[in-house]
Structures are given as C-alpha cells and as structure tokens.
Motif scaffolding. Structure first.
Motif, PDB file in Angstrom:
ATOM      1  N   ARG A   1       0.935  -1.238   0.180  1.00 49.00           N
ATOM      2  CA  ARG A   1       0.046  -0.021  -0.070  1.00 49.00           C
ATOM      3  C   ARG A   1       0.813   1.096  -0.037  1.00 49.00           C
ATOM      4  NH1 ARG A   1      -2.218   0.356   5.358  1.00 49.00           N
ATOM      5  NH2 ARG A   1      -0.043   1.084   5.891  1.00 49.00           N
ATOM      6  N   ASP A   2       1.848   1.390   0.863  1.00 51.23           N
ATOM      7  CA  ASP A   2       2.598   2.629   1.019  1.00 51.23           C
ATOM      8  C   ASP A   2       3.877   2.775  -0.003  1.00 51.23           C
ATOM      9  OD1 ASP A   2       1.142   2.621   3.263  1.00 51.23           O
ATOM     10  OD2 ASP A   2       2.521   1.888   4.552  1.00 51.23           O
ATOM     11  N   TYR A   3       4.486   1.802  -0.440  1.00 49.36           N
ATOM     12  CA  TYR A   3       5.579   1.650  -1.538  1.00 49.36           C
ATOM     13  C   TYR A   3       5.339   1.277  -2.782  1.00 49.36           C
ATOM     14  CZ  TYR A   3       8.407   2.844   2.700  1.00 49.36           C
ATOM     15  OH  TYR A   3       8.733   3.327   3.700  1.00 49.36           O
ATOM     16  N   GLY A   4       3.996   0.444  -2.955  1.00 52.04           N
ATOM     17  CA  GLY A   4       3.599   0.091  -4.381  1.00 52.04           C
ATOM     18  C   GLY A   4       3.653   1.426  -5.354  1.00 52.04           C
ATOM     19  N   TYR A   5       3.938   0.915  -6.669  1.00 53.94           N
ATOM     20  CA  TYR A   5       3.732   1.727  -7.720  1.00 53.94           C
ATOM     21  C   TYR A   5       2.492   2.023  -8.069  1.00 53.94           C
ATOM     22  CZ  TYR A   5       8.620   0.290  -7.946  1.00 53.94           C
ATOM     23  OH  TYR A   5       9.960  -0.189  -7.736  1.00 53.94           O
ATOM     24  N   ARG A   6       2.271   3.265  -8.166  1.00 57.59           N
ATOM     25  CA  ARG A   6       0.615   3.497  -8.584  1.00 57.59           C
ATOM     26  C   ARG A   6       0.720   4.446  -9.896  1.00 57.59           C
ATOM     27  NH1 ARG A   6      -3.173   3.299  -4.024  1.00 57.59           N
ATOM     28  NH2 ARG A   6      -2.104   2.282  -2.180  1.00 57.59           N
ATOM     29  N   ARG A   7       1.728   4.891 -10.318  1.00 53.73           N
ATOM     30  CA  ARG A   7       1.683   5.583 -11.556  1.00 53.73           C
ATOM     31  C   ARG A   7       1.177   4.992 -12.662  1.00 53.73           C
ATOM     32  NH1 ARG A   7       5.162   6.862 -15.947  1.00 53.73           N
ATOM     33  NH2 ARG A   7       6.758   4.999 -15.003  1.00 53.73           N
ATOM     34  N   LEU A   8       1.722   3.671 -12.954  1.00 56.75           N
ATOM     35  CA  LEU A   8       1.336   2.894 -14.285  1.00 56.75           C
ATOM     36  C   LEU A   8       0.481   1.763 -13.887  1.00 56.75           C
ATOM     37  CD1 LEU A   8       4.527   2.804 -16.678  1.00 56.75           C
ATOM     38  CD2 LEU A   8       2.462   4.198 -16.870  1.00 56.75           C
ATOM     39  N   ARG A   9      -0.639   1.179 -14.310  1.00 58.92           N
ATOM     40  CA  ARG A   9      -1.091  -0.039 -13.816  1.00 58.92           C
ATOM     41  C   ARG A   9      -0.324  -1.284 -14.137  1.00 58.92           C
ATOM     42  NH1 ARG A   9      -5.278   0.053 -10.269  1.00 58.92           N
ATOM     43  NH2 ARG A   9      -6.746  -1.513 -11.634  1.00 58.92           N
ATOM     44  N   SER A  10       0.343  -1.220 -14.990  1.00 58.67           N
ATOM     45  CA  SER A  10       1.003  -2.275 -15.780  1.00 58.67           C
ATOM     46  C   SER A  10       2.222  -2.642 -14.727  1.00 58.67           C
ATOM     47  CB  SER A  10       1.554  -2.076 -17.064  1.00 58.67           C
ATOM     48  OG  SER A  10       2.385  -0.887 -17.105  1.00 58.67           O
ATOM     49  N   ARG A  11       2.696  -1.773 -13.829  1.00 61.85           N
ATOM     50  CA  ARG A  11       3.746  -2.026 -12.932  1.00 61.85           C
ATOM     51  C   ARG A  11       3.269  -1.746 -11.258  1.00 61.85           C
ATOM     52  NH1 ARG A  11       9.001  -2.044 -13.052  1.00 61.85           N
ATOM     53  NH2 ARG A  11       9.266  -0.593 -11.543  1.00 61.85           N
ATOM     54  N   ALA A  12       1.883  -1.967 -11.291  1.00 62.37           N
ATOM     55  CA  ALA A  12       1.491  -1.773 -10.039  1.00 62.37           C
ATOM     56  C   ALA A  12       1.161  -3.002  -8.974  1.00 62.37           C
ATOM     57  CB  ALA A  12      -0.154  -0.794 -10.077  1.00 62.37           C
ATOM     58  N   ARG A  13       1.746  -3.939  -9.369  1.00 64.07           N
ATOM     59  CA  ARG A  13       1.902  -5.283  -8.524  1.00 64.07           C
ATOM     60  C   ARG A  13       2.984  -5.257  -7.753  1.00 64.07           C
ATOM     61  NH1 ARG A  13      -1.210  -9.599 -10.196  1.00 64.07           N
ATOM     62  NH2 ARG A  13      -0.794 -10.530  -8.355  1.00 64.07           N
ATOM     63  N   LEU A  14       2.881  -6.215  -6.561  1.00 65.00           N
ATOM     64  CA  LEU A  14       3.725  -6.037  -5.550  1.00 65.00           C
ATOM     65  C   LEU A  14       5.064  -6.695  -6.288  1.00 65.00           C
ATOM     66  CD1 LEU A  14       4.753  -5.727  -2.604  1.00 65.00           C
ATOM     67  CD2 LEU A  14       4.028  -8.232  -2.280  1.00 65.00           C
ATOM     68  N   LYS A  15       4.961  -7.607  -7.100  1.00 66.07           N
ATOM     69  CA  LYS A  15       6.178  -8.318  -7.734  1.00 66.07           C
ATOM     70  C   LYS A  15       7.023  -7.461  -8.191  1.00 66.07           C
ATOM     71  CE  LYS A  15       3.657  -9.049 -12.083  1.00 66.07           C
ATOM     72  NZ  LYS A  15       3.013  -9.965 -13.115  1.00 66.07           N
ATOM     73  N   PHE A  16       6.819  -6.318  -8.872  1.00 63.47           N
ATOM     74  CA  PHE A  16       7.697  -5.257  -9.429  1.00 63.47           C
ATOM     75  C   PHE A  16       8.631  -4.577  -8.263  1.00 63.47           C
ATOM     76  CE2 PHE A  16       4.613  -5.655 -12.655  1.00 63.47           C
ATOM     77  CZ  PHE A  16       5.161  -5.860 -13.893  1.00 63.47           C
ATOM     78  N   LEU A  17       7.870  -4.278  -7.136  1.00 70.97           N
ATOM     79  CA  LEU A  17       8.613  -3.682  -5.908  1.00 70.97           C
ATOM     80  C   LEU A  17       9.697  -4.707  -5.553  1.00 70.97           C
ATOM     81  CD1 LEU A  17       8.457  -1.133  -4.102  1.00 70.97           C
ATOM     82  CD2 LEU A  17       7.033  -2.384  -2.607  1.00 70.97           C
ATOM     83  N   VAL A  18       9.204  -5.931  -5.298  1.00 68.95           N
ATOM     84  CA  VAL A  18      10.088  -6.834  -4.787  1.00 68.95           C
ATOM     85  C   VAL A  18      11.428  -7.266  -5.361  1.00 68.95           C
ATOM     86  CG1 VAL A  18      10.356  -9.269  -4.165  1.00 68.95           C
ATOM     87  CG2 VAL A  18       8.240  -8.123  -3.328  1.00 68.95           C
ATOM     88  N   ALA A  19      11.146  -7.261  -7.014  1.00 64.86           N
ATOM     89  CA  ALA A  19      11.976  -7.180  -7.787  1.00 64.86           C
ATOM     90  C   ALA A  19      13.160  -6.267  -7.770  1.00 64.86           C
ATOM     91  CB  ALA A  19      11.597  -7.593  -9.366  1.00 64.86           C
ATOM     92  N   ASP A  20      12.449  -5.045  -7.722  1.00 65.54           N
ATOM     93  CA  ASP A  20      13.449  -3.644  -7.764  1.00 65.54           C
ATOM     94  C   ASP A  20      14.271  -3.662  -6.137  1.00 65.54           C
ATOM     95  OD1 ASP A  20      12.628  -3.192 -10.035  1.00 65.54           O
ATOM     96  OD2 ASP A  20      11.199  -1.568  -9.486  1.00 65.54           O
ATOM     97  N   TRP A  21      13.615  -3.979  -5.111  1.00 62.50           N
ATOM     98  CA  TRP A  21      14.162  -3.914  -3.911  1.00 62.50           C
ATOM     99  C   TRP A  21      15.117  -5.031  -3.542  1.00 62.50           C
ATOM    100  CZ3 TRP A  21      10.255  -2.100   0.613  1.00 62.50           C
ATOM    101  CH2 TRP A  21      10.062  -0.889   0.249  1.00 62.50           C
ATOM    102  N   GLY A  22      14.634  -6.475  -4.304  1.00 59.13           N
ATOM    103  CA  GLY A  22      15.435  -7.553  -3.700  1.00 59.13           C
ATOM    104  C   GLY A  22      14.699  -7.928  -2.422  1.00 59.13           C
ATOM    105  N   VAL A  23      14.899  -9.183  -2.318  1.00 59.93           N
ATOM    106  CA  VAL A  23      13.975  -9.842  -0.979  1.00 59.93           C
ATOM    107  C   VAL A  23      14.954  -9.467   0.411  1.00 59.93           C
ATOM    108  CG1 VAL A  23      15.248 -12.085  -1.238  1.00 59.93           C
ATOM    109  CG2 VAL A  23      13.012 -11.863  -0.355  1.00 59.93           C
ATOM    110  N   GLU A  24      16.080  -9.270   0.308  1.00 61.16           N
ATOM    111  CA  GLU A  24      16.599  -9.076   1.536  1.00 61.16           C
ATOM    112  C   GLU A  24      16.340  -7.563   2.169  1.00 61.16           C
ATOM    113  OE1 GLU A  24      18.363  -9.903  -1.270  1.00 61.16           O
ATOM    114  OE2 GLU A  24      19.118 -11.912  -0.860  1.00 61.16           O
ATOM    115  N   LYS A  25      16.288  -6.609   1.118  1.00 61.86           N
ATOM    116  CA  LYS A  25      15.600  -5.261   1.548  1.00 61.86           C
ATOM    117  C   LYS A  25      14.387  -5.217   1.831  1.00 61.86           C
ATOM    118  CE  LYS A  25      17.437  -1.948   1.431  1.00 61.86           C
ATOM    119  NZ  LYS A  25      17.963  -1.180   2.645  1.00 61.86           N
TER     120      LYS A  25
END
Length: 572
Positions: free
Chosen positions: A291-315
């Motif tokens: 909710r707080d850090y997810g991407y809201r600009r483009l619907r095509s990138r608004a799933r949690l998987k994109f945030l996890v991929a960018d941050w990495g699982v450790e972060k």
C-alpha cells in the motif's frame, strides 16, 4: 491519503530505495493521483459503494448507477459488468469499456478456505438458480462466480450469503482478493500445521477495513500447512507455507512477489519461520508495504512483484522487520518444494479415520442446479462440508468409509467425478469471451470439448499432463505454469483469415521444477486445430520420453519440431 498512523515514519530505521522517477509511492510523499483509477479511489473509498447499491441503485435500477461506481468501485463488492453478447474477440481491444458493458453483472463470492456446510453449498446453488440463469463456476481463486446478475437482486443475494457466513466484499478491485487456503486444512494426515485460524483472523481484521481497501492493484494471499504446498504459493503476492523449525516446531515461511499476467514472476522466499498467531501481523506488514511503497503511476507496474524485484528480497525483509513489525523474524531455510501440485482429487483417508473426496468439474464449469444436487448428496451421506480448491475442484470433507462407494457413484451420476480421467482432472479454463470483457477467445466450451476429445484419443493416459486455457494474456488460468498453457489470441489460419487461436506455452510447472513454459518463436495454434496439435505433441512425448520422465522435463530437452507438431513420432 494513506493512513500511516500505525507504523513509524518512512525511512526512520531503514534506507528506502528510491526510483529514478516518481512512481506514486505514498510513503515517499507522492500522494497525488497519477491516473484515473487512483483519482477514483481518492474521490471516495470504494467500500462506501455498498450502501449506494443497497439503498439507491438496487431500487432505481441499472440506469441510476454512477459510471465511476459501475466501472470502478463496484469491484470492491465483487461485481463486474459482464461482456455484452455478440461482440467478437477482434473488437475486444478497440472498443471502449462502456461499449462492451452488458446490463448484467458477474459476481464473485469469496470462500477464503472456509469449510462450506451443506446449507452453504445449497445456498450457493439456489442463488445460481434464482438469480444467475443457473450459472455458477468454481474459479482458481476458490470463488464461486455467477453471471447474469441484475442490480435489483444484489441485496437479497448478499442477505442469503451472509446467512451462511459468506460474502462478496473485496472479491475484486485493488484490494485483498479472496484468500487461498489448503482444501484439506485440519483433516489431512500429513498436514504440517492448520492455517485456518490465521485466515479467519486476517479476514476478521482486514477485509472491509479502509486502511487496506486502497492498494495500487490486486493483492493475492495464500496460506497452506500441507506439505504439497497446495495453494500455488509461487504465484501469489504473499504466501504462508508450512514449515518446521527444529526448536520451535510447526510454523510458516513467507513468500512474496509472485504473479503471472504479461510479466510473470515467481514468488521470492524470505526464508523465515513465524508461528501461526503471527501470520495476520506479518500479512498486514506485507500488505502495508504494498500500500505505502507500491507503484501507482502505471497500472502495468502496480503489482507487488515489481517492488520486490526492484528492492530485492533482503531489502524487503529489512523494511518489513524494521518499519512494520518492529522485530526480527526467525531465519530458517525455506521448506523443500514438492514435485508438481496436489489437487486432492480422489479418495484420501483423514487423520480421524474418515475420508475426504476430491471431485473434478470439467474446467470449473458447474451450475446452480449442480450445487443444489451436491448439497443434497452431502446431507444424504452425512458429509461434514466442502472446500473449493485453487485448481477449480471441490473437496468433500468428513465422509464415512461405509458410504464411499455409493457416494462416488452418485457423484459420477451428477457430473462431479471423484474418479476422473487425467485430462478432466488436469484441465483448467478462465471465464473467456462468453462473459469476460477482456477475453479474445472462447475458453470454457473449448476446454470441455478438448477434454472430451483427448479422453477419446488417450483413454489410458498414465501420467498427469496439465492444460490451462486462458482467453487473453492476463493468465487468470495460470497459463505459464502448465504443461500446455494456451493464451488466447487471434491467429491467421491456412486461408489467411483471422480466427480464434492460442499462443502455446509448453512445460511450465510449480513446485520443485517451478518454471515458466517454453514459448516457441512465432508458434500459434488455431482453436479449430487444437485437438490435433495437442494430440501430436502428447504422442511425441509418449514415444520419446525416458523412464519416469515428466512432460515438463521432456519439453525442455525435446527437439522443437516435436513441440511444434511438425513431426509425429511413431508410438512405442
């Protein structure tokens, strides 16, 4: 605006990765809506639409519905307008949504891993008969999905559902979508831990809670304590997977960032151990990050998987622990993945000496009448309850051994076989062009016809081969992780005409050999030619396989001409 009262200020304890451009992340200060979906949610919390349905729209009719509610907020109540009949798949992408709208609704009813009593199954069936032109499908989100619902009927449907402990709140929308739970929770002899109490608590605390009603997009949850990992945990936003700590005992690992559609990603494993009672808090932490850090600009990138991929699982784990939980999680190697999946079809002994029986509708297609018939059989044979599965199946729980044979015979008679062929058992299909506004091709009827033909051509198939049929690229039927994943699109036939067809994904899997299916360059199959294509490839596999070699393993070593169906080996 987000409500951040229950968490520390962003970046107080942890350095948060910042994207190169504004992505609409609330916790980084980007709270102004960047698209019409975000604006609609800011204008009015979608949960508020329930009262308008009850007190305005259901009384004044379809024409009274505000378009922003009709094509947006209604989804939070499990309602989508369905596709207007007669619009072919070639027009799906070129028409405006309002042109595709019918004056009727699809409705999804959550089950969230619940054990459905005979009364609940009967109620689900009667709703289909009375309000939905006898429709009722079992989806791979463990929902019952109706069609032909008119707005005037919705209040009575909700009243009937609530009387048996069910509802449609947040069954769609940018919300916590219906949860997947193990269909054999609490009864399986080999279960590690029963996750049912956690699912119940997550539903109690967070469904209908406005702190969690506005995610960037959908948020999918799965919980299982069964060693077969029977909820497709690799493909959910957050999954809690049963594991055993050598000192602390049974608990759950946490997997995050799974999802398919047009950019498929498998979930990443945190490698932790949490006790049953901590699951809801960890769920709220993962959901809060989205909710707080997810991407809201483009619907095509608004799933949690994109945030996890960018941050990495450790972060991701670091932010979860520091900002949302306020404590470190116990580290433990993730549990081993099983081979394939477990759908629980057939007869299995429970830990109490009774049995559970998994039955297979063809491609999830049932009806209101069929559910009423099932409820009557459950009452007649003293069956405790039923659960839906993530594979469009139904599992009957608490069957006495003395009634197994007559019950199986009666189930066969109504079309719910506990002894299905491998083809019927392992074929799934999404809603398709019959009702879905996104679809390009027919799926349910095509899948059923394919099953019938493959049963005739391979009546004694000795190994499971999964066939997942999808009407568009969105992968609601999990096409990328099937042996045959069929993604609907228009293709050109031998006469140069555009016709319904499929892009083919071959050899996908979850579990120990989890991978996305192999796509062959420029390879498409017409819907008309599908029976012959699948027949040729299956025959090639049976002729060329090594001892004990599964279909997905063969696909990844086989010559391309065998997979394209351009060459047919003689069977051995």
């Amino acid at each position: 605006m987000p409500d951040l009262r229950f968490k520390p200020e962003p970046a107080k304890y942890t350095e948060i990765p910042r994207p190169r451009r504004a992505e609409g992340q609330w916790a980084l200060g980007y709270t102004e809506p960047l698209n019409k979906n975000e604006q609609s949610k800011k204008d009015d919390d979608p949960l508020n639409v329930r009262d308008r349905i009850l007190y305005i729209y259901s009384k004044r009719g379809f024409d009274s519905i505000d378009p922003a509610d009709l094509r947006g907020r209604f989804r939070w109540m499990g309602l989508y307008t369905q596709r207007r009949p007669g619009i072919d798949g070639g027009r799906t992408g070129s028409m405006e949504e309002e042109e595709l709208d019918d004056r009727y609704f699809m409705m999804r009813v959550r089950s969230d891993g619940k054990l459905l009593s005979p009364a609940a199954v009967r109620t689900l069936g009667r709703i289909g008969v009375d309000f939905a032109r006898d429709t009722a499908d079992v989806t791979d989100r463990q929902n019952i999905q109706y069609h032909w619902i008119d707005i005037e009927s919705v209040p009575e449907i909700w009243e009937r559902l609530e009387a048996v402990g069910l509802h449609s709140t947040e069954a769609c929308g940018d919300s916590p979508r219906p949860f997947l739970g193990s269909p054999v929770a609490g009864v399986a002899k080999d279960e590690i831990i029963d996750g049912t109490p956690a699912l119940e608590e997550i539903e109690r605390r967070f469904i209908g809670n406005k702190d969690f009603s506005n995610f960037p997009r959908k948020f999918k949850t799965a919980v299982t304590g069964h060693p077969s990992q029977d909820v497709s945990p690799e493909t959910n936003d957050v999954s809690f997977v049963g594991t055993v700590h050598p000192e602390h005992g049974p608990g759950f690992d946490v997997w995050v960032g799974g999802g398919l559609s047009t950019n498929p990603m498998l979930a990443q494993k945190l490698g932790v151990w949490i006790p049953l009672e901590q699951v809801p808090d960890v769920w709220s932490g993962v959901a809060g990050i989205f909710r707080d850090y997810g991407y809201r600009r483009l619907r095509s990138r608004a799933r949690l998987k994109f945030l996890v991929a960018d941050w990495g699982v450790e972060k991701f784990r670091e932010v979860l622990e520091n900002e949302y939980l306020g404590e470190k999680l116990v580290t433990l190697a993730s549990p081993a993945s099983p081979v394939g999946h477990r759908d629980h079809v057939g007869v299995h002994e429970q830990k109490d000496g009774r049995f559970y029986v998994g039955v297979a509708p063809t491609a999830g297609r049932v009806s209101g009448t069929l559910l009423v018939q099932l409820a009557e059989l459950m009452d007649e044979y003293g069956v405790t309850g039923a659960r839906l599965t993530p594979y469009q199946k139904i599992v009957l729980i608490g069957v006495d051994g003395a009634v197994l044979d007559p019950l199986l015979d009666r189930l066969d008679a109504i079309g719910l076989s506990g002894r299905p062929s491998n083809w019927r058992r392992n074929t799934m299909a999404c809603t398709g062009i019959e009702f879905c506004k996104l679809a390009i091709v027919d799926t349910k009827n095509r899948a059923s016809a394919l099953v019938d033909e493959l049963e005739r051509r391979f009546p004694d198939l000795d190994t499971p081969i999964t066939v997942n049929v999808n009407g568009c690229p969105n992968a609601c039927a999990r096409t990328q992780v099937a042996d045959f994943g069929l993604k609907g699109q228009l293709v050109v036939d031998e006469n140069g005409e555009q016709v319904e067809g499929f892009q083919v994904h071959l050899g996908g899997a979850i579990g120990l050999r989890a991978n996305f299916g192999r796509k062959l360059r420029a390879h498409k199959v017409t819907s008309k030619g599908l029976d012959d294509y699948v027949t040729t490839v299956v025959a090639n596999y049976l002729a060329d396989r090594a001892d004990g070699e599964a279909f997905d393993a063969w696909v990844h070593r086989a010559d391309e001409e065998l997979l394209r169906g351009e060459k047919a080996l003689e069977s051995v």
